[in-house]
Design a protein around this motif. Sequence first.
Motif, mmCIF file in Angstrom:
data_model
loop_
_atom_site.group_PDB
_atom_site.id
_atom_site.type_symbol
_atom_site.label_atom_id
_atom_site.label_comp_id
_atom_site.label_asym_id
_atom_site.label_seq_id
_atom_site.Cartn_x
_atom_site.Cartn_y
_atom_site.Cartn_z
ATOM 1 N N GLY A 91 28.763 -4.069 -8.418
ATOM 2 C CA GLY A 91 28.944 -2.737 -8.997
ATOM 3 C C GLY A 91 29.897 -1.876 -8.188
ATOM 4 N N PHE A 92 29.730 -0.579 -8.291
ATOM 5 C CA PHE A 92 30.612 0.378 -7.647
ATOM 6 C C PHE A 92 30.095 0.760 -6.262
ATOM 7 C CE2 PHE A 92 31.351 0.998 -12.174
ATOM 8 C CZ PHE A 92 32.734 0.984 -12.229
ATOM 9 N N GLY A 93 31.013 1.133 -5.395
ATOM 10 C CA GLY A 93 30.649 1.570 -4.059
ATOM 11 C C GLY A 93 31.683 2.526 -3.508
ATOM 12 N N LEU A 94 31.297 3.260 -2.489
ATOM 13 C CA LEU A 94 32.176 4.223 -1.832
ATOM 14 C C LEU A 94 32.514 3.759 -0.426
ATOM 15 C CD1 LEU A 94 30.421 7.629 -2.664
ATOM 16 C CD2 LEU A 94 32.493 6.716 -3.713
ATOM 17 N N SER A 95 33.651 4.201 0.053
ATOM 18 C CA SER A 95 34.003 4.076 1.460
ATOM 19 C C SER A 95 34.728 5.356 1.859
ATOM 20 C CB SER A 95 34.873 2.846 1.731
ATOM 21 O OG SER A 95 36.081 2.922 1.008
ATOM 22 N N VAL A 96 34.670 5.662 3.149
ATOM 23 C CA VAL A 96 35.246 6.915 3.640
ATOM 24 C C VAL A 96 36.083 6.647 4.881
ATOM 25 C CG1 VAL A 96 34.725 9.218 4.576
ATOM 26 C CG2 VAL A 96 33.252 8.236 2.807
ATOM 27 N N GLU A 97 37.221 7.304 4.952
ATOM 28 C CA GLU A 97 38.051 7.311 6.156
ATOM 29 C C GLU A 97 38.219 8.757 6.587
ATOM 30 O OE1 GLU A 97 41.769 5.265 5.715
ATOM 31 O OE2 GLU A 97 40.834 3.600 4.634
ATOM 32 N N LEU A 98 37.783 9.068 7.797
ATOM 33 C CA LEU A 98 37.971 10.399 8.372
ATOM 34 C C LEU A 98 39.015 10.305 9.472
ATOM 35 C CD1 LEU A 98 34.237 11.493 8.831
ATOM 36 C CD2 LEU A 98 35.799 12.216 7.020
ATOM 37 N N THR A 99 39.968 11.203 9.444
ATOM 38 C CA THR A 99 40.981 11.286 10.488
ATOM 39 C C THR A 99 40.878 12.671 11.104
ATOM 40 O OG1 THR A 99 42.408 9.796 9.235
ATOM 41 C CG2 THR A 99 43.432 11.054 11.021
ATOM 42 N N VAL A 100 40.625 12.689 12.407
ATOM 43 C CA VAL A 100 40.362 13.945 13.106
ATOM 44 C C VAL A 100 41.459 14.186 14.138
ATOM 45 C CG1 VAL A 100 38.674 15.234 14.459
ATOM 46 C CG2 VAL A 100 37.891 13.497 12.817
#
Length: 140
Positions: A91-100
């Motif tokens: 199914g569907f899923g999320l991923s996150v990239e944070l750049t600080v």
Amino acid sequence: MSVLYTAKASVQGEGRKGRGSTDDGRLDVELSVPKGMGGDDGPGTNPEQLFAVGYAACFHGALKNVARQNKVDASDSTVSSAVSLSKGDDGFGLSVELTVTIPGQDQAAAQKLVDAAHQMCPYSKATRGNIDVTVTALAG
């Protein structure tokens, strides 16, 4: 834990193509489906954009708190987020990239602050072990 704040919102329409608003009227947005998901890229925002803004804002608050505790000036810091919606066999899923970005800090100092913020941020805690989150510190 004692509850400090509860946000209440509702969505009407067709879910990703409708209207979302908070009970206090401070947020009232049109929702649209992005072209990459078969939409028409019409006016409005989408859940991934809202999550990206929310996560970046929450993480920035955690970063500022950690910086204050360590007597570091992070007043010109920036948190950018990229939230991806993917589809796999399950199914569907999320991923996150944070750049600080933390101007005035060397790479090691920036990474230390970012790592501490990642442990403190409520969004990071909520996503830990549930979705892939990559956090990158940039010295400035």
